[in-house]
Motif scaffolding. Structure first.
Motif, PDB file in Angstrom:
ATOM      1  N   PRO A 203       0.839  -1.202   0.000  1.00  0.00           N
ATOM      2  CA  PRO A 203       0.000   0.000   0.000  1.00  0.00           C
ATOM      3  C   PRO A 203       0.874   1.252   0.000  1.00  0.00           C
ATOM      4  O   PRO A 203       1.839   1.343   0.756  1.00  0.00           O
ATOM      5  N   VAL A 204       0.539   2.199  -0.846  1.00  0.00           N
ATOM      6  CA  VAL A 204       1.361   3.401  -0.976  1.00  0.00           C
ATOM      7  C   VAL A 204       0.525   4.661  -0.798  1.00  0.00           C
ATOM      8  O   VAL A 204      -0.670   4.686  -1.099  1.00  0.00           O
ATOM      9  N   SER A 205       1.185   5.698  -0.326  1.00  0.00           N
ATOM     10  CA  SER A 205       0.565   7.010  -0.180  1.00  0.00           C
ATOM     11  C   SER A 205       0.932   7.883  -1.378  1.00  0.00           C
ATOM     12  O   SER A 205       1.727   7.479  -2.239  1.00  0.00           O
ATOM     13  N   GLN A 206       0.371   9.083  -1.408  1.00  0.00           N
ATOM     14  CA  GLN A 206       0.755  10.027  -2.458  1.00  0.00           C
ATOM     15  C   GLN A 206       2.253  10.313  -2.402  1.00  0.00           C
ATOM     16  O   GLN A 206       2.938  10.330  -3.435  1.00  0.00           O
ATOM     17  N   ASP A 207       2.797  10.516  -1.214  1.00  0.00           N
ATOM     18  CA  ASP A 207       4.232  10.793  -1.086  1.00  0.00           C
ATOM     19  C   ASP A 207       5.079   9.611  -1.540  1.00  0.00           C
ATOM     20  O   ASP A 207       6.145   9.780  -2.145  1.00  0.00           O
ATOM     21  N   ASP A 208       4.601   8.394  -1.258  1.00  0.00           N
ATOM     22  CA  ASP A 208       5.336   7.205  -1.710  1.00  0.00           C
ATOM     23  C   ASP A 208       5.474   7.200  -3.223  1.00  0.00           C
ATOM     24  O   ASP A 208       6.514   6.802  -3.770  1.00  0.00           O
ATOM     25  N   LYS A 287      -3.937   1.694   5.857  1.00  0.00           N
ATOM     26  CA  LYS A 287      -2.824   2.628   5.977  1.00  0.00           C
ATOM     27  C   LYS A 287      -1.555   2.014   5.377  1.00  0.00           C
ATOM     28  O   LYS A 287      -1.452   0.801   5.191  1.00  0.00           O
ATOM     29  N   THR A 288      -0.600   2.876   5.125  1.00  0.00           N
ATOM     30  CA  THR A 288       0.703   2.395   4.666  1.00  0.00           C
ATOM     31  C   THR A 288       1.509   1.917   5.866  1.00  0.00           C
ATOM     32  O   THR A 288       1.097   2.080   7.016  1.00  0.00           O
ATOM     33  N   ALA A 289       2.680   1.366   5.597  1.00  0.00           N
ATOM     34  CA  ALA A 289       3.544   0.876   6.676  1.00  0.00           C
ATOM     35  C   ALA A 289       3.977   2.010   7.600  1.00  0.00           C
ATOM     36  O   ALA A 289       4.255   1.789   8.779  1.00  0.00           O
ATOM     37  N   SER A 290       4.009   3.240   7.060  1.00  0.00           N
ATOM     38  CA  SER A 290       4.391   4.396   7.885  1.00  0.00           C
ATOM     39  C   SER A 290       3.159   5.128   8.422  1.00  0.00           C
ATOM     40  O   SER A 290       3.258   6.284   8.837  1.00  0.00           O
ATOM     41  N   ASP A 291       2.007   4.457   8.395  1.00  0.00           N
ATOM     42  CA  ASP A 291       0.755   4.963   8.967  1.00  0.00           C
ATOM     43  C   ASP A 291       0.216   6.195   8.227  1.00  0.00           C
ATOM     44  O   ASP A 291      -0.480   7.021   8.804  1.00  0.00           O
ATOM     45  N   GLU A 292       0.494   6.282   6.938  1.00  0.00           N
ATOM     46  CA  GLU A 292      -0.076   7.355   6.130  1.00  0.00           C
ATOM     47  C   GLU A 292      -1.335   6.860   5.430  1.00  0.00           C
ATOM     48  O   GLU A 292      -1.559   5.655   5.284  1.00  0.00           O
ATOM     49  N   LYS A 293      -2.154   7.803   4.973  1.00  0.00           N
ATOM     50  CA  LYS A 293      -3.336   7.440   4.196  1.00  0.00           C
ATOM     51  C   LYS A 293      -2.899   6.839   2.868  1.00  0.00           C
ATOM     52  O   LYS A 293      -2.031   7.378   2.180  1.00  0.00           O
ATOM     53  N   VAL A 294      -3.518   5.737   2.503  1.00  0.00           N
ATOM     54  CA  VAL A 294      -3.236   5.110   1.206  1.00  0.00           C
ATOM     55  C   VAL A 294      -3.805   5.997   0.097  1.00  0.00           C
ATOM     56  O   VAL A 294      -4.847   6.633   0.263  1.00  0.00           O
ATOM     57  N   PHE A 295      -3.107   6.032  -1.011  1.00  0.00           N
ATOM     58  CA  PHE A 295      -3.517   6.853  -2.147  1.00  0.00           C
ATOM     59  C   PHE A 295      -4.920   6.495  -2.612  1.00  0.00           C
ATOM     60  O   PHE A 295      -5.241   5.321  -2.825  1.00  0.00           O
TER      61      PHE A 295
END
Length: 420
Positions: A203-208, A287-295
């Protein structure tokens, strides 16, 4: 007997006393001798070698990009790859030259002469197995210059860009075999991709996605480019000395994080309806592994589902998702970087178990009768096909989806399935 000996002797004298053709001045050459000189195998080899070298330069500067399966019909298995490009590069041409890429120099004529040269013209044809249904040929002019006792070819720079491309009515057998191999290779790659297990997708976020782009784009980024993109402090000051100080301790951190994304090729993000981030029970836990919102792709392709009728032929519903039917691929851009989903590897049907089909059909019909539509949560499993550093596009293929469809009133799950 004496008469016979005389004839032989005269014949030998004529043969031995004649000048060699190459020793003759242009004015003494017959037309046939001029054509023979223009057609000399050594001259043809010079043309061939020159064409090869010049074509390598041409293709280094501008490879040929085309779509071998563009004309596949919708009911053919090749159709799903109609938008798959093939890049005809200098390496491909050079490696295949003489085998799959063959040059023919023929129809050689003389177009004029001067006191010390012969003007020649030939038709140059490239027979390529990999440029499907393409005729590639054109005229080429060159000179033979008299230098001492020989004629030296003066061949201009002439490569593939000097030839005319046209479509042929029928492919050659070799082109058909190459096209079949191109399709089979794409199919084999996709089948391998489809077998990747869920736990290999991240799972990735926008920043990822930004870090994926900078780690996998096939070009070098300057330190200032990286600082400008990732450092808010860098962008908020015009003090050159402060910028250099920031670069000393921020840049190593940025580069180290970028390096972590080099081998991430399988990603997950989601799309949901207006059920909302805080209301849908699936979203807050995703969530991502770093607890961010998934894209969130914010895809609305499923909004028509409640108006569809159960299809007995496919035992389910026609899916209106990305790349299905008239629905094109999707793309999303932010800060100049685009995530694109131009193709899908999974099916375009939502298959319903027989023992649930009647209840689901009734539920969807009831929602539609109230002029409402379903709510949904769709998890996308995507494989990164390519990261283009020139167009700034992360190009992906949709491998599978985990789909939940909810009743818009009571938010109960109506359908929960994986679309493979």
């Amino acid at each position: 007997m004496n008469k016979s000996i005389l004839v032989i002797a005269v014949g030998m004298c004529l043969a031995g006393c004649d000048k060699k053709v190459e020793e003759k001045p242009v004015s003494e050459l017959t037309h046939e001798e001029q054509v023979g000189l223009c057609s000399n195998p050594a001259v043809v080899k010079t043309i061939t070698d020159g064409f090869k070298a010049e074509t390598v330069k041409n293709l280094d500067a501008s490879p040929i990009n085309y779509y071998p399966l563009i004309n596949a019909k919708q009911d053919e298995p090749e159709y799903k790859y109609k938008d798959s490009p093939f890049l005809y590069t200098s390496k491909f041409f050079e490696d295949g030259f003489g085998t799959t890429e063959r040059l023919k120099v023929d129809k050689i004529t003389v177009t004029g002469t001067r006191s010390d040269s012969i003007n020649c013209e030939a038709t140059v044809t490239l027979d390529s197995d990999s440029l499907y249904k393409r005729n590639i040929s054109g005229p080429m002019s060159y000179q033979l210059v008299k230098q001492g006792d020989k004629y030296t070819p003066k061949v201009p720079e002439f490569g593939i860009v000097n030839l005319r491309f046209s479509m042929s009515d029928e492919p050659t057998n070799e082109q058909t075999a190459w096209r079949n191999g191109f399709f089979e290779n794409l199919s084999a790659i996709d089948n391998k991709t489809k077998s990747i297990p869920n736990d290999s997708f991240i799972p990735v976020s926008q920043d990822d996605l930004y870090y994926i782009y900078f780690s996998q784009a096939p070009r070098e980024f300057s330190d200032d480019e990286l600082m400008s993109f990732f450092s808010g402090k860098w962008n908020s000051t015009t003090d050159s000395f402060a910028k250099e100080d920031l670069k000393k301790y921020e840049l190593p951190v940025i580069k180290a994080k970028i390096a972590k994304y080099k081998d991430i090729h399988n990603i997950v993000f989601y799309a949901s309806s207006n059920y909302g981030y805080n209301n849908n029970p699936d979203i807050p836990d995703f969530k991502t592994a770093s607890d961010e919102k998934v894209f969130n792709l914010n895809d609305g392709a499923l909004t028509l589902l409640a108006g569809e009728s159960y299809n007995f032929d496919i035992k389910g519903y026609k899916y209106s998702g990305i790349g299905c039917g008239m629905v094109s691929g999707r793309s999303y851009s932010n800060r100049g970087i685009t995530v694109s989903i131009p193709r899908r590897l999974n099916a375009c049907n939502i298959v319903i178990p027989d023992d649930k089909a009647r209840d689901i059909s009734s539920a969807l019909s009831s929602i539609h009768s109230k002029q409402k539509n379903v709510e949904y949560f769709d998890k996308y499993y995507l494989h990164i096909d390519k990261v283009d550093g020139d167009s700034n596009i992360i190009s992906t293929a949709l491998v599978r989806e985990e789909l939940k469809i909810y009743d818009p009133e009571n938010h109960q799950v109506i359908i929960e399935t994986t679309i493979k």
